[in-house]
Design a protein around this motif. Structure first.
Motif, short mmCIF file in Angstrom:
data_model
loop_
_atom_site.label_atom_id
_atom_site.label_comp_id
_atom_site.label_asym_id
_atom_site.label_seq_id
_atom_site.Cartn_x
_atom_site.Cartn_y
_atom_site.Cartn_z
N THR A 131 6.42 15.00 0.75
CA THR A 131 5.06 14.73 0.28
C THR A 131 4.03 15.16 1.31
O THR A 131 3.02 15.80 0.99
CB THR A 131 4.90 13.23 -0.03
OG1 THR A 131 5.87 12.84 -0.99
CG2 THR A 131 3.51 12.94 -0.57
N VAL A 155 1.50 7.31 0.48
CA VAL A 155 0.71 8.52 0.17
C VAL A 155 -0.79 8.25 0.22
O VAL A 155 -1.58 9.17 0.41
CB VAL A 155 1.11 9.10 -1.21
CG1 VAL A 155 2.52 9.64 -1.19
CG2 VAL A 155 0.95 8.06 -2.31
N SER A 156 -1.19 6.99 0.04
CA SER A 156 -2.61 6.68 0.10
C SER A 156 -3.17 6.78 1.52
O SER A 156 -4.38 6.81 1.71
CB SER A 156 -2.87 5.28 -0.46
OG SER A 156 -2.27 4.29 0.36
N TRP A 157 -2.27 6.86 2.49
CA TRP A 157 -2.69 7.03 3.88
C TRP A 157 -2.91 8.49 4.24
O TRP A 157 -3.32 8.79 5.37
CB TRP A 157 -1.64 6.44 4.83
CG TRP A 157 -1.53 4.94 4.78
CD1 TRP A 157 -0.76 4.21 3.93
CD2 TRP A 157 -2.18 4.00 5.63
NE1 TRP A 157 -0.90 2.86 4.19
CE2 TRP A 157 -1.77 2.71 5.23
CE3 TRP A 157 -3.08 4.12 6.69
CZ2 TRP A 157 -2.22 1.55 5.86
CZ3 TRP A 157 -3.52 2.97 7.32
CH2 TRP A 157 -3.10 1.70 6.90
N ILE A 181 0.85 -1.19 0.00
CA ILE A 181 0.00 0.00 0.00
C ILE A 181 0.89 1.24 0.00
O ILE A 181 1.71 1.42 0.91
CB ILE A 181 -0.93 0.02 1.23
CG1 ILE A 181 -1.82 -1.23 1.24
CG2 ILE A 181 -1.78 1.29 1.24
CD1 ILE A 181 -2.66 -1.36 2.49
N PRO A 182 0.78 2.13 -0.99
CA PRO A 182 1.65 3.32 -1.02
C PRO A 182 1.41 4.19 0.20
O PRO A 182 0.25 4.42 0.60
CB PRO A 182 1.21 4.05 -2.30
CG PRO A 182 0.50 3.01 -3.12
CD PRO A 182 -0.12 2.05 -2.16
N LEU A 194 3.49 9.32 8.16
CA LEU A 194 3.80 8.93 6.78
C LEU A 194 5.28 8.56 6.64
O LEU A 194 5.62 7.62 5.91
CB LEU A 194 3.44 10.06 5.82
CG LEU A 194 1.95 10.34 5.66
CD1 LEU A 194 1.73 11.56 4.78
CD2 LEU A 194 1.23 9.14 5.08
N PRO A 238 -5.19 10.88 3.46
CA PRO A 238 -6.51 11.30 3.97
C PRO A 238 -6.78 10.82 5.39
O PRO A 238 -7.27 11.58 6.23
CB PRO A 238 -7.48 10.67 2.96
CG PRO A 238 -6.69 10.47 1.72
CD PRO A 238 -5.31 10.15 2.18
#
Length: 283
Positions: A218, A130-132, A127-128, A150, A134
């Motif tokens: 990021t 950055v998808s965490w 799981i990337p 992150l 939100p």
């Protein structure tokens, strides 16, 4: 016996060799900068879209020293922005290193931990990070915590996987020799397995610190209102690409310095390995 006159010329020769090696490392960066400067001055792209290295260096200098305020609100605030990013990097990196090494050694050494922990971690690993973002904002708000979270996610898995690999690839003859000498499981783990796995663990740490800098930037673009990543993103909105490039250079240099620091720690920690290698070659 070696006389003083025999060893005296060796020192200047050694220094000259070190100086030449240092110059070799500058060849590629110098060529890239020269090509970039020439292309920027050719007029093929507007200076606003592709600032020359000289313009980027001027922006970076004002950002650091604040001599003419060409970078406006950022003038003279580079150290503050760099420290904000560095604290997030090393906060998340330290947490990821501690938990990654602990979990990796446990999974590599114990079949019980391998069966219970590894499947879940392997599901989470693709799981990337950055998808965490939100969820990180919902859970932690707009502050340092989502960035540190992150960074932790990005740095944890390289440390974990290299720790597992290091423990699993330890020479089994060393473990058998320890058992034959009457060493307990704890002694074999601390005195045999961990030292033998350290090169692989340090390799994971070096990968992780690079990932930590990337994830911090990021996060600062989205979830934080300070730091190098925030300056980069904010400058993009105002079409200040010279500051954007100055921020990118700053991130690259700080990441490089972090890696140099880790290499220095690794060299001191693994001095025994270098000694063993030299003795093996001599034999």
């Amino acid at each position: 016996m070696t006389s003083v006159t025999d060893t005296a010329p060796a020192k200047p020769a050694f220094r000259l060799t070190r100086a030449l090696q240092g110059l070799e490392r500058l060849i590629v960066p110098a060529l890239l900068i020269a090509g970039w400067e020439a292309f920027a001055r050719s007029g093929m792209l507007p200076p606003a879209l592709l600032p020359a290295p000289s313009a980027v260096l001027h922006a970076l200098g004002d950002w650091v020293f604040g001599f003419d305020e060409t970078t406006q609100t950022y003038s003279g605030h580079w150290l503050r922005d760099a420290l904000a990013s560095a604290l997030r990097v090393f906060g998340g990196f330290a947490l990821a290193s501690a938990l990654g090494i602990l979990a990796g050694v446990a999974i590599g050494w114990s079949r019980l931990f391998e069966k219970t922990l590894e499947p879940t971690l392997q599901i989470l690993r693709p799981i990337p990070p950055v998808s965490w973002i939100p969820l990180a904002i919902i859970w932690f708000g707009i502050a340092d915590k989502p960035a540190i979270f992150l960074v932790f996610l990005g740095a944890f898995f390289p440390v974990l996987m290299n720790s597992i690999h290091g423990v699993k690839t330890v020479d089994h003859n060393l473990v058998r020799a320890g058992a034959m000498m009457g060493a307990s499981q704890r002694q074999m783990l601390t005195d045999i397995v961990l030292p033998a796995a350290l090169p692989s663990i340090f390799a994971g740490l070096r990968i992780a610190v690079g990932s930590a800098w990337m994830l911090t930037v990021t996060a600062e673009m989205v979830a934080v209102k300070s730091g190098l990543g925030y300056v980069l993103w904010d400058s993009y909105y105002f079409l200040r690409y010279d500051i954007v490039l100055a921020a990118m250079i700053s991130i690259g240099l700080l990441g490089y310095l972090s890696d140099i620091g880790l290499k220095a720690i690794m060299a001191r920690t693994l001095r025994w390995q270098q000694t063993t290698t030299v003795q093996g070659r001599a034999g």
